[in-house]
Motif scaffolding. Structure first.
Motif, PDB file in Angstrom:
ATOM      1  N   VAL A 179       0.655  -1.926  -0.194  1.00  0.00           N
ATOM      2  CA  VAL A 179       0.156   0.250   0.153  1.00  0.00           C
ATOM      3  C   VAL A 179       1.177   1.038   0.375  1.00  0.00           C
ATOM      4  O   VAL A 179       1.733   1.527   0.707  1.00  0.00           O
ATOM      5  N   THR A 180       0.606   2.136  -1.236  1.00  0.00           N
ATOM      6  CA  THR A 180       1.200   3.190  -0.830  1.00  0.00           C
ATOM      7  C   THR A 180       0.266   4.397  -0.736  1.00  0.00           C
ATOM      8  O   THR A 180      -0.561   4.250  -1.134  1.00  0.00           O
ATOM      9  N   ARG A 181       0.808   5.431   0.433  1.00  0.00           N
ATOM     10  CA  ARG A 181      -0.142   7.000   0.873  1.00  0.00           C
ATOM     11  C   ARG A 181       0.328   7.745   0.136  1.00  0.00           C
ATOM     12  O   ARG A 181       1.200   7.672   0.868  1.00  0.00           O
ATOM     13  N   GLY A 199       0.285  11.369   2.791  1.00  0.00           N
ATOM     14  CA  GLY A 199       0.088  12.314   3.966  1.00  0.00           C
ATOM     15  C   GLY A 199      -0.925  11.418   4.929  1.00  0.00           C
ATOM     16  O   GLY A 199      -0.941  10.399   5.405  1.00  0.00           O
ATOM     17  N   THR A 200      -0.988  12.001   6.379  1.00  0.00           N
ATOM     18  CA  THR A 200      -1.219  10.888   6.817  1.00  0.00           C
ATOM     19  C   THR A 200      -3.136   9.824   7.037  1.00  0.00           C
ATOM     20  O   THR A 200      -2.939   9.264   7.641  1.00  0.00           O
ATOM     21  N   PRO A 248      -5.495   8.980   0.869  1.00  0.00           N
ATOM     22  CA  PRO A 248      -6.120   7.342  -0.306  1.00  0.00           C
ATOM     23  C   PRO A 248      -5.276   6.244   0.098  1.00  0.00           C
ATOM     24  O   PRO A 248      -4.202   7.015  -1.023  1.00  0.00           O
ATOM     25  N   ALA A 249      -5.564   5.270   0.173  1.00  0.00           N
ATOM     26  CA  ALA A 249      -4.750   4.080   0.117  1.00  0.00           C
ATOM     27  C   ALA A 249      -4.730   3.235  -1.631  1.00  0.00           C
ATOM     28  O   ALA A 249      -5.412   3.570  -2.401  1.00  0.00           O
ATOM     29  N   HIS A 250      -3.221   3.215  -2.369  1.00  0.00           N
ATOM     30  CA  HIS A 250      -2.890   2.534  -3.179  1.00  0.00           C
ATOM     31  C   HIS A 250      -2.257   1.128  -3.214  1.00  0.00           C
ATOM     32  O   HIS A 250      -1.374   1.312  -2.808  1.00  0.00           O
ATOM     33  N   GLU A 251      -3.119   0.277  -3.757  1.00  0.00           N
ATOM     34  CA  GLU A 251      -1.974  -0.888  -3.657  1.00  0.00           C
ATOM     35  C   GLU A 251      -1.357  -1.072  -5.234  1.00  0.00           C
ATOM     36  O   GLU A 251      -1.774  -1.217  -6.375  1.00  0.00           O
TER      37      GLU A 251
END
Lengths: 286, 442
Positions: free
Chosen positions: A37-39, A41-42, A45-48
């Motif tokens: 997972v990357t995103r 900021g705190t 939205p998450a991206h796989e």
């Protein structure tokens, strides 16, 4: 060639279900384990994205996971021989003609297997709990739910549930031994002990090997008992067995890492089972 | 025959690909306030998952009055007991309910997983802002503008539940400070009981105790998280309880079990520092002790102080993927602000409303028989105003709790200390944040 069509027809229902509920989930788990997972900021939205073997690196660096693997191996080394020894003993007793009421005992030994694992664990958990147990003489002297004993308390539950099941497999193998073999043994002067040791046990060896493989797989996948015992005992952590680690990881939720744990666990199970099969079959050739 | 089978194969293969492609698409949904428009005609059915006792009876009142918005309620175990995991799985699978009960400490976890609908575009919700106690609104809005990720439902101001009869009989004064509490613990043990049962596996109670002492575990400056489970205040609280555990002055029965109920029912544990909803846990778990309990303010760290901790409290959130956020928001507002719903929630489940005027609810002014007729909510109303507002929860509380609880369990069984457990939980939490690419300060 035409004779293949009916085969295909009969295999298809199994094949479809096998693919949908076995191969597809495994494939999905492997796929998940290769992603991360990357995103930004705190709360971004998450991206796989494809992460290669990054999750596997985490698995191999995860101390508690490998501790849990060691724990179930210890569990297996003790519990599986005890359970199968007991199962073999019971099967031989049922087969020996020494026991009256065979049908009753066969059913009685098997009944615990009919009780769902979770229910069995809850029941034993109540029996072990110092404040709830009817056996206060035992529970006040030994805390069966303490860090030292809880693993063996669970081994007792697993043994109680599965001994009858394994006994039945060995017992049916005993029933399949042709009568002539016994006649020959009797003519050669073999008593009941000799017959059991030299005839029955070697002939049911394949059944024992089979039950051992099942037990190894079952041991590595221990989940219901530790999961239930967590509520009774302070000694069962959220990473007590490998499957419990998978469960806790997926409830974070960190599905990718949980998938990697599962794949590694599955591979370990394969390796152990096949090593055992290989080892025993080579022994049989001699 | 063959063709037919081939057809079955094809459709199932299609179904499989359809499944996977839709879940891939779901990840792409951007954050931000969703639109909040009413459904275009026809009655709407919403699904709602909660673990509030007897919530069905409260929802029935809404359903009878609103034939056009029907709410189907489903109950489950408490959040960390399994419902959150179900929510995460349902979100992953794209079939989450429209509404769900989420405690304040779990909201960041659901937000970071992109599981919540931002209700900032829903006028009925933003209009209600001033009706809620400030710190509860702060929890659902994360202190941000144009952000509302749930409607505050209840709060859990903490106080001291104690066995009035046993304390009087043993001649022990009700402790007003933690020092007195520790002194009372010795006397209670001498009288054959335990002052309380230390919650080894439900870390929320410890969080409430740390909150009272001034502990702050997480902070978020917008670019990264800071985790500190061993600040000065938390260390003080951990050492305090470690001392009681080491001296065997507290019992350590696993919480929320039959055995735990039995310990209270048999009078083995004399007090419980708990939240307002704990009133219900005691009355349902220890029915034989009816009339023997009373409630006093939470013991203080400094004599004469007036600081309370908070344990729990939930919000009603609308999950991402709900097709009817407008209707869902209307229901959530009714459930958490209307007098009839709040009264019912209090009568059925001892919930303490998160609204400011909730304190004046007639139901809260009554004496409670189980507590010897004491007007227990007066104590909690005072505590509610003494909760310091700026406590922030982290985005992976499930793993923080699991790790801390593993360590706490070890500590009560005699290996390691509570402080060791917190130290380990901090490392695990940071590892977990990193493994999910959530920025965190080392």
């Amino acid at each position: 060639m035409t004779s293949r069509k009916p085969i295909l027809f009969f295999v298809l229902p199994f094949g479809l279900l096998f693919a949908a509920f076995y191969l597809a989930p495994i494939g999905y788990a492997i796929k998940q384990s290769l992603y991360k997972v990357t995103r930004t900021g705190t709360f971004g939205p998450a991206h796989e994205v494809f992460g290669g073997l990054e999750q596997y690196q985490r698995v191999f660096q995860n101390g508690p996971f490998w501790e849990s693997v060691g724990r179930v191996l210890l569990f297996g080394v003790v519990q599986v021989p005890v359970m199968l020894g007991l199962a073999l003993l019971l099967a031989l007793l049922l087969d020996s003609g020494l026991v009256r009421g065979k049908r009753f005992f066969r059913l009685a030994f098997f009944v615990p297997y009919a009780i769902p694992g979770v229910v069995a664990a809850i029941m034993w958990g109540f029996l072990y709990s110092p404040n709830l147990s009817p056996f206060t003489a035992v529970t006040s002297n030994w805390n069966l739910l303490s860090a030292d004993l809880v693993l063996w308390a669970m081994a007792n539950v697993v043994t109680w549930v599965y001994v009858g099941y394994n006994m039945l497999i060995i017992y049916s193998a005993l029933l399949a031994i042709p009568q002539e073999v016994y006649e020959a043994a009797t003519i050669d002067g073999a008593g009941p002990w000799r017959t059991a040791w030299s005839i029955k046990i070697p002939l049911v060896m394949p059944a024992i090997v089979l039950t051992t493989v099942f037990s190894i797989i079952g041991t590595l996948q221990l989940l219901a008992e530790p999961q239930v015992f967590r509520t009774f005992s302070s000694a069962v952590s959220s990473t007590y067995t490998p499957n419990l680690t998978v469960y806790s990881t997926s409830s974070i939720p960190n599905f990718n890492l949980a998938a990697a744990f599962s794949v590694v666990l599955a591979l370990a199970t394969f390796v152990l089972s096949f090593t055992f099969l290989k080892f025993t079959s080579r022994g049989g050739d001699k | 025959m063959k063709k037919k089978l081939l057809g079955v194969l094809m459709t199932s293969a299609l179904a499989l690909t359809a499944c996977s492609s839709s879940s891939d698409g779901g990840d792409e949904v951007a954050a931000g306030a969703s639109s909040c428009a009413p459904a275009s005609g026809g009655p709407v059915t919403l699904t709602f998952t909660s673990w509030i006792p007897k919530i069905e009876e409260v929802v029935k009142v809404w359903n009878d009055a609103h034939p056009e918005i029907q709410v189907k309620v489903q109950t489950g175990p408490n959040g960390n007991g399994g419902t959150y995991q179900n929510f995460f799985n349902q979100l992953k699978a794209g079939n989450a309910p429209d509404l769900g009960q989420i405690e304040y400490d779990a909201l960041p976890s659901f937000r970071v997983q992109d599981g919540l609908t931002n209700l900032a575009a829903c006028k009925p919700v933003t209009d209600a802002k001033d009706r809620f106690i400030d710190w509860t609104w702060n929890q659902v809005s994360f202190g941000e503008k144009d952000a509302v990720y749930g409607v505050p439902q209840d709060s859990g101001p903490m106080a001291l539940f104690y066995r009035k009869d046993l304390f009087e009989k043993a001649g022990i004064p009700v402790p007003a400070t933690w020092e007195e509490y520790a002194a009372a613990a010795v006397k209670v043990r001498a009288a054959g009981g335990y002052i309380t049962n230390f919650s080894q596996s439900d870390i929320n109670q410890f969080a409430g105790l740390a909150w009272q002492a001034g502990g702050r575990w997480f902070s978020n400056d917008g670019t990264k998280w800071t985790v500190n489970l061993q600040d000065e205040a938390t260390t003080k609280v951990a050492n305090y309880w470690q001392d009681l555990i080491a001296k065997k002055l507290v019992s350590a029965v696993p919480p929320w079990t039959t055995e735990w109920d039995s310990a209270y029912n048999k009078g083995q544990a004399w007090t419980w520092v708990s939240a307002v909803w704990g009133a219900n846990s005691i009355s349902s778990g220890a029915p034989d002790t009816s009339g023997k309990w009373a409630v006093a303010p939470m013991p203080q760290w400094t004599a004469g102080g007036k600081v309370a901790g908070n344990w729990g409290g939930s919000s009603t959130a609308v999950f991402k993927g709900s097709k009817h956020p407008y209707e869902a928001a209307q229901f959530a507002i009714w459930l958490n602000t209307s007098q009839e719903a709040l009264t019912l929630l209090n009568e059925k489940a001892n919930l303490y409303p998160a609204t400011k005027d909730g304190a004046t609810l007639p139901a809260l002014g009554k004496g409670v028989d189980f507590y010897g007729g004491q007007k227990i909510y007066d104590v909690f109303a005072a505590a509610a105003t003494q909760v310091t507002p700026d406590f922030t929860w982290g985005p992976t509380m499930t793993s923080t709790y699991a790790s801390a609880s593993d360590g706490f369990k070890a500590a009560v069984s005699g290996s390691g200390t509570l402080l060791d457990a917190l130290k380990k939980a901090q490392t695990t939490t940071i590892d977990n944040l990193k493994s999910q690419s959530i920025p965190v300060a080392e």
